[in-house]
Scaffold this motif. Structure first.
Motif, PDB file in Angstrom:
ATOM      1  N   SER A 159      17.555  -1.856  67.368  1.00 20.22           N
ATOM      2  CA  SER A 159      16.414  -2.032  67.986  1.00 20.22           C
ATOM      3  C   SER A 159      15.791  -0.838  68.158  1.00 20.22           C
ATOM      4  CB  SER A 159      16.497  -2.733  69.407  1.00 20.22           C
ATOM      5  OG  SER A 159      17.312  -4.122  69.084  1.00 20.22           O
ATOM      6  N   PRO A 160      14.560  -0.642  67.482  1.00 21.09           N
ATOM      7  CA  PRO A 160      13.421   0.326  67.799  1.00 21.09           C
ATOM      8  C   PRO A 160      13.105   0.478  69.401  1.00 21.09           C
ATOM      9  CG  PRO A 160      12.833  -0.984  66.196  1.00 21.09           C
ATOM     10  CD  PRO A 160      13.749  -1.641  66.425  1.00 21.09           C
ATOM     11  N   PRO A 161      12.830   1.683  69.892  1.00 19.80           N
ATOM     12  CA  PRO A 161      12.423   1.762  71.258  1.00 19.80           C
ATOM     13  C   PRO A 161      11.681   0.982  71.702  1.00 19.80           C
ATOM     14  CG  PRO A 161      12.398   4.144  69.956  1.00 19.80           C
ATOM     15  CD  PRO A 161      12.715   3.033  68.803  1.00 19.80           C
ATOM     16  N   THR A 162      11.869   0.463  72.709  1.00 21.55           N
ATOM     17  CA  THR A 162      11.088  -0.667  73.408  1.00 21.55           C
ATOM     18  C   THR A 162       9.444  -0.279  73.608  1.00 21.55           C
ATOM     19  OG1 THR A 162      11.560   0.007  75.734  1.00 21.55           O
ATOM     20  CG2 THR A 162      12.927  -1.671  74.867  1.00 21.55           C
ATOM     21  N   THR A 163       9.316   1.141  73.791  1.00 23.28           N
ATOM     22  CA  THR A 163       7.818   1.355  73.823  1.00 23.28           C
ATOM     23  C   THR A 163       7.226   1.677  72.300  1.00 23.28           C
ATOM     24  OG1 THR A 163       8.422   3.694  74.150  1.00 23.28           O
ATOM     25  CG2 THR A 163       8.275   2.320  75.975  1.00 23.28           C
ATOM     26  N   ALA A 164       8.015   1.593  71.164  1.00 21.88           N
ATOM     27  CA  ALA A 164       7.446   1.807  69.972  1.00 21.88           C
ATOM     28  C   ALA A 164       6.240   0.722  69.546  1.00 21.88           C
ATOM     29  CB  ALA A 164       8.583   1.653  68.757  1.00 21.88           C
ATOM     30  N   VAL A 165       5.282   1.344  69.052  1.00 20.35           N
ATOM     31  CA  VAL A 165       4.068   0.600  68.630  1.00 20.35           C
ATOM     32  C   VAL A 165       3.692   1.264  67.248  1.00 20.35           C
ATOM     33  CG1 VAL A 165       1.679  -0.160  68.978  1.00 20.35           C
ATOM     34  CG2 VAL A 165       3.220   0.223  70.995  1.00 20.35           C
ATOM     35  N   GLY A 166       3.548   0.155  66.348  1.00 15.56           N
ATOM     36  CA  GLY A 166       3.101   0.735  65.080  1.00 15.56           C
ATOM     37  C   GLY A 166       4.135   0.937  64.059  1.00 15.56           C
ATOM     38  N   PRO A 167       3.943   1.769  63.138  1.00 16.50           N
ATOM     39  CA  PRO A 167       5.198   2.040  61.890  1.00 16.50           C
ATOM     40  C   PRO A 167       6.276   2.762  62.837  1.00 16.50           C
ATOM     41  CG  PRO A 167       2.928   2.743  61.331  1.00 16.50           C
ATOM     42  CD  PRO A 167       2.594   2.315  62.696  1.00 16.50           C
ATOM     43  N   TRP A 168       7.306   2.388  62.349  1.00 15.64           N
ATOM     44  CA  TRP A 168       8.702   3.097  63.031  1.00 15.64           C
ATOM     45  C   TRP A 168       9.496   3.179  61.825  1.00 15.64           C
ATOM     46  CZ3 TRP A 168      13.591   1.252  63.147  1.00 15.64           C
ATOM     47  CH2 TRP A 168      14.546   2.095  63.829  1.00 15.64           C
ATOM     48  N   SER A 169      10.327   4.535  61.883  1.00 19.22           N
ATOM     49  CA  SER A 169      11.479   4.538  60.933  1.00 19.22           C
ATOM     50  C   SER A 169      12.407   5.589  61.429  1.00 19.22           C
ATOM     51  CB  SER A 169      11.021   4.814  59.585  1.00 19.22           C
ATOM     52  OG  SER A 169      10.218   6.239  59.615  1.00 19.22           O
ATOM     53  N   THR A 170      13.450   5.765  61.125  1.00 20.69           N
ATOM     54  CA  THR A 170      14.366   6.724  61.659  1.00 20.69           C
ATOM     55  C   THR A 170      15.223   7.272  60.139  1.00 20.69           C
ATOM     56  OG1 THR A 170      15.955   7.395  62.985  1.00 20.69           O
ATOM     57  CG2 THR A 170      16.240   5.059  62.050  1.00 20.69           C
ATOM     58  N   ASN A 171      15.968   8.337  60.581  1.00 20.80           N
ATOM     59  CA  ASN A 171      17.069   8.977  59.512  1.00 20.80           C
ATOM     60  C   ASN A 171      18.289   8.474  59.907  1.00 20.80           C
ATOM     61  OD1 ASN A 171      14.881  10.199  58.395  1.00 20.80           O
ATOM     62  ND2 ASN A 171      15.025  11.876  59.776  1.00 20.80           N
ATOM     63  N   VAL A 172      19.339   8.029  58.854  1.00 16.70           N
ATOM     64  CA  VAL A 172      20.519   7.901  58.910  1.00 16.70           C
ATOM     65  C   VAL A 172      21.598   8.925  58.314  1.00 16.70           C
ATOM     66  CG1 VAL A 172      22.431   6.066  58.673  1.00 16.70           C
ATOM     67  CG2 VAL A 172      20.259   5.231  59.451  1.00 16.70           C
ATOM     68  N   THR A 173      22.438   9.446  58.700  1.00 11.46           N
ATOM     69  CA  THR A 173      23.125  10.580  58.207  1.00 11.46           C
ATOM     70  C   THR A 173      24.474   9.734  57.739  1.00 11.46           C
ATOM     71  OG1 THR A 173      22.249  12.381  59.675  1.00 11.46           O
ATOM     72  CG2 THR A 173      24.267  12.711  58.474  1.00 11.46           C
ATOM     73  N   PHE A 174      24.863  10.042  56.372  1.00  2.00           N
ATOM     74  CA  PHE A 174      25.869   9.548  55.608  1.00  2.00           C
ATOM     75  C   PHE A 174      26.821  10.728  55.492  1.00  2.00           C
ATOM     76  CE2 PHE A 174      23.489   6.051  55.069  1.00  2.00           C
ATOM     77  CZ  PHE A 174      24.371   4.899  55.174  1.00  2.00           C
ATOM     78  N   THR A 175      27.952  10.675  55.938  1.00  3.58           N
ATOM     79  CA  THR A 175      29.028  11.685  55.480  1.00  3.58           C
ATOM     80  C   THR A 175      30.296  10.803  54.939  1.00  3.58           C
ATOM     81  OG1 THR A 175      30.124  11.550  57.647  1.00  3.58           O
ATOM     82  CG2 THR A 175      28.698  13.175  57.417  1.00  3.58           C
ATOM     83  N   ALA A 176      31.173  11.598  54.272  1.00  2.00           N
ATOM     84  CA  ALA A 176      32.513  11.060  53.742  1.00  2.00           C
ATOM     85  C   ALA A 176      33.437  12.165  53.444  1.00  2.00           C
ATOM     86  CB  ALA A 176      32.140  10.310  52.246  1.00  2.00           C
ATOM     87  N   PRO A 177      34.668  12.061  53.454  1.00  2.00           N
ATOM     88  CA  PRO A 177      35.631  12.976  53.099  1.00  2.00           C
ATOM     89  C   PRO A 177      35.352  13.822  51.711  1.00  2.00           C
ATOM     90  CG  PRO A 177      36.898  11.252  54.026  1.00  2.00           C
ATOM     91  CD  PRO A 177      35.545  10.924  53.593  1.00  2.00           C
ATOM     92  N   ASN A 178      35.236  14.962  51.808  1.00  3.31           N
ATOM     93  CA  ASN A 178      35.078  15.881  50.493  1.00  3.31           C
ATOM     94  C   ASN A 178      33.722  15.550  49.785  1.00  3.31           C
ATOM     95  OD1 ASN A 178      37.969  16.446  50.751  1.00  3.31           O
ATOM     96  ND2 ASN A 178      38.495  14.623  49.988  1.00  3.31           N
ATOM     97  N   VAL A 179      32.744  15.099  50.293  1.00  7.85           N
ATOM     98  CA  VAL A 179      31.294  15.097  49.693  1.00  7.85           C
ATOM     99  C   VAL A 179      30.546  15.579  50.694  1.00  7.85           C
ATOM    100  CG1 VAL A 179      32.109  12.936  48.463  1.00  7.85           C
ATOM    101  CG2 VAL A 179      31.090  12.700  50.784  1.00  7.85           C
ATOM    102  N   LEU A 180      29.428  15.817  50.207  1.00 10.00           N
ATOM    103  CA  LEU A 180      28.343  16.670  50.977  1.00 10.00           C
ATOM    104  C   LEU A 180      27.466  15.345  51.703  1.00 10.00           C
ATOM    105  CD1 LEU A 180      26.876  19.187  48.466  1.00 10.00           C
ATOM    106  CD2 LEU A 180      28.373  19.565  50.262  1.00 10.00           C
ATOM    107  N   GLN A 181      27.174  15.724  53.089  1.00  6.20           N
ATOM    108  CA  GLN A 181      26.492  14.769  53.719  1.00  6.20           C
ATOM    109  C   GLN A 181      24.860  14.576  53.159  1.00  6.20           C
ATOM    110  OE1 GLN A 181      26.221  16.044  58.087  1.00  6.20           O
ATOM    111  NE2 GLN A 181      23.944  16.672  57.577  1.00  6.20           N
ATOM    112  N   VAL A 182      24.545  13.300  53.298  1.00 11.57           N
ATOM    113  CA  VAL A 182      22.970  13.106  53.061  1.00 11.57           C
ATOM    114  C   VAL A 182      22.222  12.369  54.158  1.00 11.57           C
ATOM    115  CG1 VAL A 182      23.650  11.060  51.895  1.00 11.57           C
ATOM    116  CG2 VAL A 182      21.508  12.004  51.255  1.00 11.57           C
TER     117      VAL A 182
END
Length: 353
Positions: A159-182
């Protein structure tokens, strides 16, 4: 040379001596394999005992995000949003890569996110699994292989922050063994704010008389700080034709005039007066309407105040204001006297007086 599935490098110079000799070997690991790479390198020379050089190298693969999804794409504050990512790695299935992903706690509401691999028919995660708060981020650890030949969809419900108004986005960080994170940016969700009224003045004494100025005070809250286009509209018919309405926000006068889209409506532009509505009942979140109703008005006024703002759900409130009508009898009514009153003669036109 290739001999019996081995690469053989033969050289006669430089000669091996008791002093150290540096030899560089250039080789490219299999690009589909990630993780520890330990090639066996054997040193040989005539009349010497063979020796094996220890090599310990870890080859790192890449995480590949081939697609993204979001549902829904807009809603009022507090709406649950399902973010989807199709993930693969550059490694082959032998790498057995188990992606994990994280999202900053400050980017979402306080509700704990869940993740899963499938959605039901309504777009909700069908197999929800919990994420753990670790430091400043929520960590979602999977046990599912996502490799080069079998990309896998992962979904996270937030759920976006309760005070968010307008366009909202965020970043998700992916990791895995023996691979570079993205780090992947999510698709955009449009969060719609809402109004919440706390007090409407004038209700305790809503009765007014003709030619009496009506003052209505409003106090309200907004779910998040407004971004602009703070407007209030109401019918022009509630105002006497030879007067105008005054709207005050604290001590600031708000410009009002005919709505360019509808001349039967009065438009008051709070943004034009430099007023932003702030979450948390600040002094800005109030409005006082002062007006003189038409002298012919009788009964409840059809007064509806319509509040709107950019990326907010419109809101309407109808304060109660009642105008009482008055009778106007002649100032000097004619009196006729009948027979027997003060000795006057009977008047045949008024025999019963």
């Amino acid at each position: 040379l290739v001999l019996s599935d081995n690469f053989v490098c033969v050289f006669s110079s430089p000669a091996f001596t008791r002093s150290a000799v540096t030899v560089y070997l250039f080789a490219t690991p299999d690009p589909e394999k990630c993780g520890p790479w330990s090639p066996v390198i054997t040193l040989q020379a005539d009349s010497f005992v063979s020796a094996v050089a220890p090599i310990n190298i870890t080859t790192m693969g890449l995480l590949l995000i081939s697609d993204r999804s979001i549902g829904p794409s807009f809603g009022i504050h507090g709406t649950t949003v399902v973010l989807g990512f199709e993930v693969a790695t550059s490694c082959s299935s032998e790498a057995m890569s188990f992606p994990a992903f994280s999202i900053l706690a400050s980017d979402i509401s306080s509700f704990a996110p869940v993740w899963g691999l499938t959605l039901d028919g309504t777009g909700i995660i069908a197999d929800p699994r919990g994420c753990l708060l670790s430091g400043s981020a929520w960590q979602c650890v999977t046990t599912v292989t996502a490799n080069q030949s079998a990309p896998q969809w992962f979904y996270i419900s937030v759920s976006p922050p309760t005070t968010a108004v307008g366009p909202w986005s965020t970043n998700v960080t992916f990791t895995a063994p023996n691979v570079l994170q993205v780090v992947v940016s999510t698709l955009t969700f449009t969060s719609l704010g809402t109004f919440g009224f706390i007090k409407v003045g004038g209700v305790s004494n809503p009765v007014h008389f003709p030619n009496e100025i009506i003052t209505i005070a409003l106090q309200f809250d907004v779910s998040g700080d407004t971004l602009g286009s703070n407007l209030v509209r109401f019918p022009s018919g509630v105002i006497a034709s030879d007067s105008s309405a005054t709207v005050l926000a604290s001590s600031t006068s708000v410009p009002c005039g005919p709505d360019p889209l509808d001349s039967s409506v009065v438009l008051c532009n709070f943004s034009a007066a430099g007023i932003q509505w702030i979450h948390g009942l600040s002094g800005n979140n109030q409005a006082t309407l002062i007006f003189l109703p038409p002298t012919t008005s009788v009964g409840p006024l059809a007064l509806q105040l319509n509040f709107s703002s950019e990326y907010f759900q419109p809101f309407s409130v109808s304060p109660l204001a009642v105008v009482m009508g008055l009778f106007s009898p002649p100032s000097s009514p004619t009196v006729q006297l009948g027979a027997g009153v003060n000795g006057a003669a009977a008047d045949p036109a008024f025999p019963n007086t």
